[in-house]
Design a protein around this motif. Structure first.
Motif, PDB file in Angstrom:
ATOM      1  N   GLU A 227       0.936   1.167 -12.449  1.00  0.00           N
ATOM      2  CA  GLU A 227      -0.020   1.917 -13.266  1.00  0.00           C
ATOM      3  C   GLU A 227      -0.373   3.253 -12.618  1.00  0.00           C
ATOM      4  O   GLU A 227      -0.582   4.255 -13.302  1.00  0.00           O
ATOM      5  N   ILE A 228      -0.400   3.279 -11.290  1.00  0.00           N
ATOM      6  CA  ILE A 228      -0.732   4.503 -10.565  1.00  0.00           C
ATOM      7  C   ILE A 228       0.432   5.473 -10.563  1.00  0.00           C
ATOM      8  O   ILE A 228       0.249   6.691 -10.681  1.00  0.00           O
TER       9      ILE A 228
ATOM     10  N   ASP B  61       0.565  -8.952  -9.774  1.00  0.00           N
ATOM     11  CA  ASP B  61      -0.570  -8.065 -10.037  1.00  0.00           C
ATOM     12  C   ASP B  61      -0.565  -6.854  -9.108  1.00  0.00           C
ATOM     13  O   ASP B  61      -0.887  -5.732  -9.521  1.00  0.00           O
ATOM     14  N   MET B  62      -0.203  -7.072  -7.845  1.00  0.00           N
ATOM     15  CA  MET B  62      -0.112  -5.954  -6.901  1.00  0.00           C
ATOM     16  C   MET B  62       0.915  -4.923  -7.365  1.00  0.00           C
ATOM     17  O   MET B  62       0.693  -3.711  -7.283  1.00  0.00           O
TER      18      MET B  62
ATOM     19  N   THR C 142       2.142  -4.490 -10.524  1.00  0.00           N
ATOM     20  CA  THR C 142       1.743  -3.822 -11.769  1.00  0.00           C
ATOM     21  C   THR C 142       0.607  -2.831 -11.524  1.00  0.00           C
ATOM     22  O   THR C 142       0.552  -1.773 -12.164  1.00  0.00           O
ATOM     23  N   ASP C 143      -0.290  -3.152 -10.585  1.00  0.00           N
ATOM     24  CA  ASP C 143      -1.345  -2.189 -10.227  1.00  0.00           C
ATOM     25  C   ASP C 143      -0.729  -0.911  -9.676  1.00  0.00           C
ATOM     26  O   ASP C 143      -1.165   0.204 -10.007  1.00  0.00           O
ATOM     27  N   ARG C 144       0.286  -1.073  -8.828  1.00  0.00           N
ATOM     28  CA  ARG C 144       0.975   0.097  -8.266  1.00  0.00           C
ATOM     29  C   ARG C 144       1.707   0.872  -9.361  1.00  0.00           C
ATOM     30  O   ARG C 144       1.704   2.111  -9.374  1.00  0.00           O
TER      31      ARG C 144
END
Length: 211
Positions: free
Chosen positions: A128-129, A121-122, A124-126
């Protein structure tokens, strides 16, 4: 100046072993390598002290600003390899920010794959940015030689958003034995050298393809 990190919040998956051996394999190919130990346990630093600095440069950066520190250092090296922390914390977030390629070592068990969800999740969150950066891949590690990988591990990996490296890293006494003496298994085990060299070839192809 590619940055490769070995990250998994679960311990015992071979992050430090892989970081040291991939760094050594890259060095043997003629690259100038920096190994960054971001784990407070400092296993890679401990190995470097026993090795008395005979290989490549190893430094410790167990802090949340690791991405900024590496940004200042990486221009001096062909490759930077990061040994990631073993707990979900700001060190891992900084490591992911600093990386071009994140390798997630997992034991060949669906439970171990599922346990990486926080780290996934960390990443994929990155992504997305940043529009998909860093790229990440799973690596099956600490596998018993001669054991056929189960369909369950394949299904668990297929459910994840990242690809899996073709090379499997097997459990070998040569890895801990060599590191305890300040060496690497590449000098004492033909099979270990073949595995690590194969993994490094996959990593190199990743960067040659312009990813």
């Amino acid at each position: 100046m590619p940055v490769i990190s070995f990250v998994n919040s679960k311990g015992g998956v071979g992050k430090s072993t892989l970081s040291v051996h991939v760094s050594r394999a890259l060095q043997l190919k003629g690259f100038n390598v920096l190994l960054v130990d971001s784990d407070p346990q400092a296993s890679a630093l401990d190995w470097s002290e026993v090795a008395e600095g005979d290989y490549f440069t190893v430094i410790g950066l167990p802090n949340a600003s690791i991405d900024k520190e590496i940004g200042k250092l990486k221009a001096n090296y062909d490759y930077v390899v990061i040994d990631g922390a073993a707990k979900v914390n700001k060190n891992i977030i900084g490591t992911i920010k600093a990386s071009d390629l994140v390798v997630l070592p997992v034991r060949p068990s669906p439970v171990d794959v599922w346990a990486t969800r926080d780290t996934v999740d960390m990443i994929t969150d990155r992504q997305e940015i940043t529009g998909g950066w860093p790229v990440a891949g799973f690596l099956i590690s600490v596998a018993e030689k001669g054991t056929k990988l189960s369909t369950e591990i394949g299904a668990a990996l297929d459910d994840m958003p990242f690809d899996t490296f073709d090379q499997v890293i097997h459990k070998k006494a040569a890895y801990p034995n060599a590191m305890a003496q300040g060496q690497t298994a590449l000098e004492i085990s033909k099979e270990a050298k073949e595995e690590i060299d194969s993994l490094v070839n996959e990593i190199e192809e990743f960067f040659k393809d312009g990813n």
